[in-house]
Motif scaffolding. Structure first.
Motif, short mmCIF file in Angstrom:
data_model
loop_
_atom_site.label_atom_id
_atom_site.label_comp_id
_atom_site.label_asym_id
_atom_site.label_seq_id
_atom_site.Cartn_x
_atom_site.Cartn_y
_atom_site.Cartn_z
N LEU A 119 31.25 29.47 43.31
CA LEU A 119 29.91 30.30 43.48
C LEU A 119 29.18 29.41 42.77
CD1 LEU A 119 28.68 32.96 44.01
CD2 LEU A 119 28.97 33.46 41.69
N THR A 120 29.06 28.55 41.88
CA THR A 120 28.23 27.88 41.21
C THR A 120 27.86 26.38 42.24
OG1 THR A 120 29.61 26.72 39.82
CG2 THR A 120 28.65 28.69 39.02
N HIS A 121 28.74 26.17 42.96
CA HIS A 121 28.53 25.20 44.01
C HIS A 121 28.09 25.55 45.17
CE1 HIS A 121 30.62 21.71 41.52
NE2 HIS A 121 30.58 22.75 40.88
N GLY A 122 27.72 26.92 45.46
CA GLY A 122 26.96 27.23 46.72
C GLY A 122 27.77 28.36 47.48
N GLY A 123 29.02 28.72 46.88
CA GLY A 123 29.61 30.10 47.49
C GLY A 123 29.11 31.07 47.47
N HIS A 124 30.07 32.33 47.78
CA HIS A 124 29.46 33.56 47.80
C HIS A 124 30.39 34.36 47.05
CE1 HIS A 124 28.29 37.49 49.63
NE2 HIS A 124 27.08 36.98 49.46
N LEU A 125 29.92 35.41 46.43
CA LEU A 125 30.76 36.49 45.73
C LEU A 125 31.84 36.99 46.61
CD1 LEU A 125 27.76 38.80 44.32
CD2 LEU A 125 29.46 37.48 43.08
N SER A 126 31.50 37.24 48.04
CA SER A 126 32.72 37.78 48.92
C SER A 126 33.95 36.69 49.15
CB SER A 126 32.27 38.56 50.14
OG SER A 126 31.72 37.44 50.67
N HIS A 127 33.54 35.69 48.57
CA HIS A 127 34.60 34.44 49.01
C HIS A 127 35.68 34.46 47.79
CE1 HIS A 127 31.54 31.83 51.62
NE2 HIS A 127 31.89 33.30 52.10
N GLY A 128 35.43 35.41 47.00
CA GLY A 128 36.70 35.54 45.76
C GLY A 128 36.14 35.41 44.25
N HIS A 129 35.01 35.75 44.09
CA HIS A 129 34.61 35.79 42.73
C HIS A 129 35.21 37.03 41.96
CE1 HIS A 129 31.68 36.24 38.81
NE2 HIS A 129 31.47 34.96 39.35
N HIS A 130 35.46 36.75 40.83
CA HIS A 130 36.32 37.80 40.03
C HIS A 130 35.58 38.88 39.68
CE1 HIS A 130 34.02 37.69 36.19
NE2 HIS A 130 33.74 36.63 36.50
N VAL A 131 34.56 39.20 39.95
CA VAL A 131 33.78 40.63 39.76
C VAL A 131 33.83 41.32 41.37
CG1 VAL A 131 32.34 39.78 37.93
CG2 VAL A 131 31.45 39.88 40.30
N ASN A 132 34.15 40.49 42.32
CA ASN A 132 34.08 41.03 43.70
C ASN A 132 35.66 41.60 44.09
OD1 ASN A 132 34.26 40.26 46.82
ND2 ASN A 132 32.17 41.11 46.24
N PHE A 133 35.51 42.52 45.04
CA PHE A 133 36.65 42.85 45.56
C PHE A 133 37.70 41.83 45.95
CE2 PHE A 133 34.69 42.03 49.50
CZ PHE A 133 35.85 41.66 50.42
N ALA A 134 37.03 40.91 46.64
CA ALA A 134 38.00 39.67 46.86
C ALA A 134 38.94 38.98 45.67
CB ALA A 134 37.13 38.55 47.62
N GLY A 135 37.85 38.70 44.69
CA GLY A 135 38.61 38.37 43.61
C GLY A 135 39.57 39.25 42.61
N LYS A 136 39.35 40.54 42.77
CA LYS A 136 40.18 41.77 42.35
C LYS A 136 41.56 41.86 43.02
CE LYS A 136 36.48 44.27 40.12
NZ LYS A 136 36.61 44.02 38.85
N LEU A 137 41.37 41.61 44.42
CA LEU A 137 42.73 41.88 45.05
C LEU A 137 43.37 40.82 45.52
CD1 LEU A 137 41.47 44.15 48.03
CD2 LEU A 137 42.70 45.01 46.09
N TYR A 138 42.89 39.40 45.35
CA TYR A 138 43.42 38.28 45.89
C TYR A 138 43.44 37.13 44.69
CZ TYR A 138 42.74 40.69 50.28
OH TYR A 138 42.53 41.68 51.06
N ASP A 139 44.56 36.25 44.99
CA ASP A 139 44.59 35.07 43.86
C ASP A 139 43.59 34.02 44.63
OD1 ASP A 139 45.39 33.25 42.26
OD2 ASP A 139 47.31 32.69 43.37
N VAL A 140 42.58 33.70 43.80
CA VAL A 140 41.62 32.93 44.34
C VAL A 140 41.30 31.50 43.46
CG1 VAL A 140 39.22 32.79 45.01
CG2 VAL A 140 40.33 35.14 44.96
N THR A 141 41.47 30.51 44.31
CA THR A 141 41.03 29.12 43.66
C THR A 141 40.02 28.64 44.58
OG1 THR A 141 42.86 28.22 45.03
CG2 THR A 141 43.33 28.73 42.72
N HIS A 142 39.38 27.73 43.82
CA HIS A 142 38.29 27.07 44.52
C HIS A 142 38.16 25.66 44.76
CE1 HIS A 142 36.29 30.79 44.03
NE2 HIS A 142 36.54 30.85 42.92
N TYR A 143 37.27 25.06 45.51
CA TYR A 143 37.14 23.82 45.84
C TYR A 143 35.63 23.64 45.22
CZ TYR A 143 35.58 25.20 50.54
OH TYR A 143 35.03 26.03 51.59
N LYS A 144 35.11 22.35 45.17
CA LYS A 144 33.61 22.20 44.92
C LYS A 144 32.99 21.16 45.46
CE LYS A 144 34.62 23.81 40.08
NZ LYS A 144 34.43 23.34 38.65
#
Length: 415
Positions: A119-144
């Motif tokens: 998110l801090t590198h330009g992503g979006h909440l729905s791509h898996g931020h921990h406060v979003n449904f995607a982050g709550k339902l799925y195991d999310v890791t990021h690239y930068k």
């Protein structure tokens, strides 16, 4: 623009609506996700279709009386197919986030893994931020992005994918100013046998007009918003090939939504029709040119831009070097005082709070809709620089506010 029926029934709401018309006319909308739709789209979105339930899809509704709803939705689908070259289109998602949810629901189970842009590198909440449904339902890791260049490092994305072995890789961004190589990210997905979802929420219009590469036919799924650079009213869209069509449609309805907002679908149909006209390609090209001119103007004033410039509709400025004592929040507040509306934004390597970060994000879609050309955009860039370089200077604010008002008066939205 007035709202006589609303005023008669509810003066307080009419005051707010008419106040918003005035606010939009007398300020410069530079939030990169905002635009101004045509009066035709406004009429469609405020139409009697708001009264109609139409659960299901054209030719297969769960309610009677859907013949006109079917016609409108079919028009929206066929026009979207023509704009983006998709085999299958679902125009029912209420937003870009809803579209992303539908894709996740179509191929993932809770606990499955997502690899997406931080998110801090330009992503979006729905791509898996921990406060979003995607982050709550799925195991999310990021690239930068590479913090030195501000650009995506596609070899590093492949390595990251091989390290975490995700079930789906999400590409696309909400604050990345460069063209994305969808094929390179597809290669990362292929390397680990993952799905690939390309989120083009910000650049739907640029893709439709050929100003940005098209991920349709490359990624398994393409999602987007219909109101940022495409000017078709608020909403979302999912595109895929026929292999995934049934799963996507089921994930939208009944998987994540009930009855579609048919008045919004009507707005999409009208806006997509407008985007098929030759003038839209000219508009999209001007959006990109205006962003390039804005970037150059800010750089001439000493601003440091993430990635050194832009290929798209937005500019992301990192204030830490050029204005170390000014936060993104300071700049946003000061610019709003003079009638320039943009947003504070995190930047790669962010050292401040996300609530008051180090950057500002500025977009050109709405101003381009108003008829701003390169010369006008240079004036806008000068105005931004004068304010950010003179935080708290009332005299400078007054001078810039007068310049902004003149620009607004010269470029009316709804005449």
């Amino acid at each position: 623009m007035e709202y006589p029926s609303v005023r008669e029934t509810d003066p307080a709401v009419a005051d707010a609506l008419e106040g918003e018309v005035e606010r939009q006319q007398d300020t410069l909308a530079m939030i990169a996700s905002e635009n101004h739709v045509s009066e035709a789209v406004l009429e469609a979105q405020g139409s009697v279709l708001t009264n109609k339930y139409a659960e299901g899809y054209p030719g297969g509704r769960y309610y009677a009386g859907c013949e006109n709803a079917d016609q409108v939705e079919t028009l929206a689908i066929e026009r979207a197919k023509e704009l983006w070259g998709a085999d299958h289109v679902n125009v029912q998602p209420h937003s870009g986030s809803s579209a992303n949810m539908a894709v996740y629901f179509s191929v993932l189970e809770p606990g499955d893994s997502i690899l997406s842009l931080d998110l801090t590198h330009g992503g979006h909440l729905s791509h898996g931020h921990h406060v979003n449904f995607a982050g709550k339902l799925y195991d999310v890791t990021h690239y930068k992005v590479d913090e030195e260049t501000g650009r995506l490092d596609y070899d590093a994305i492949v390595e990251r994918a091989e390290d975490v072995d995700p079930d789906i890789i999400v590409s696309g961004a909400s604050a990345y100013p460069r063209e994305i190589d969808w094929t390179a990210i597809q290669a990362a997905a292929d390397a680990v046998d993952a799905y690939h979802m390309a989120d083009i929420a910000h650049i739907t219009g640029l893709v439709a007009a050929g100003e940005h590469a098209n991920p349709v036919g490359v990624a398994d799924f393409v999602t987007g918003s219909t109101h940022k650079t495409i000017r078709a009213g608020r909403g979302g869209i999912v595109m895929c090939d026929e292999e995934h069509a049934k799963a996507v449609d089921s994930a939208v309805f009944p998987g994540s939504q009930g009855g579609p907002l048919m008045h919004n679908v009507a707005g999409k149909a009208v806006g997509f029709g407008e985007a098929l006209e030759p003038e839209f390609a000219e508009y999209a090209a001007q959006v990109v040119e205006n962003a390039e001119v804005l970037a150059e103007t800010l750089q001439d004033h000493g601003f440091s831009l993430v990635s050194g410039g832009t290929d798209t509709h937005l500019v992301l400025a990192d204030l830490r070097e050029s204005h170390p004592d000014v936060t993104g929040g300071d700049a946003e507040d000061a610019l709003q005082e003079v009638g320039i509306v943009l947003n504070a934004n995190t930047v790669p390597g962010e050292t401040r709070s996300a609530f008051n970060p180090s950057g500002i994000r500025a977009g050109t879609p709405a101003l381009t809709t108003r008829g701003f050309d390169a010369d006008a955009m240079r004036t806008v860039g000068d105005c931004i620089a004068r304010v950010v370089s003179n935080i708290g200077d009332a005299d400078v604010y007054a001078e810039v506010a007068a310049d902004v008002q003149e620009l607004c008066d010269d470029h009316p939205i709804y005449e």
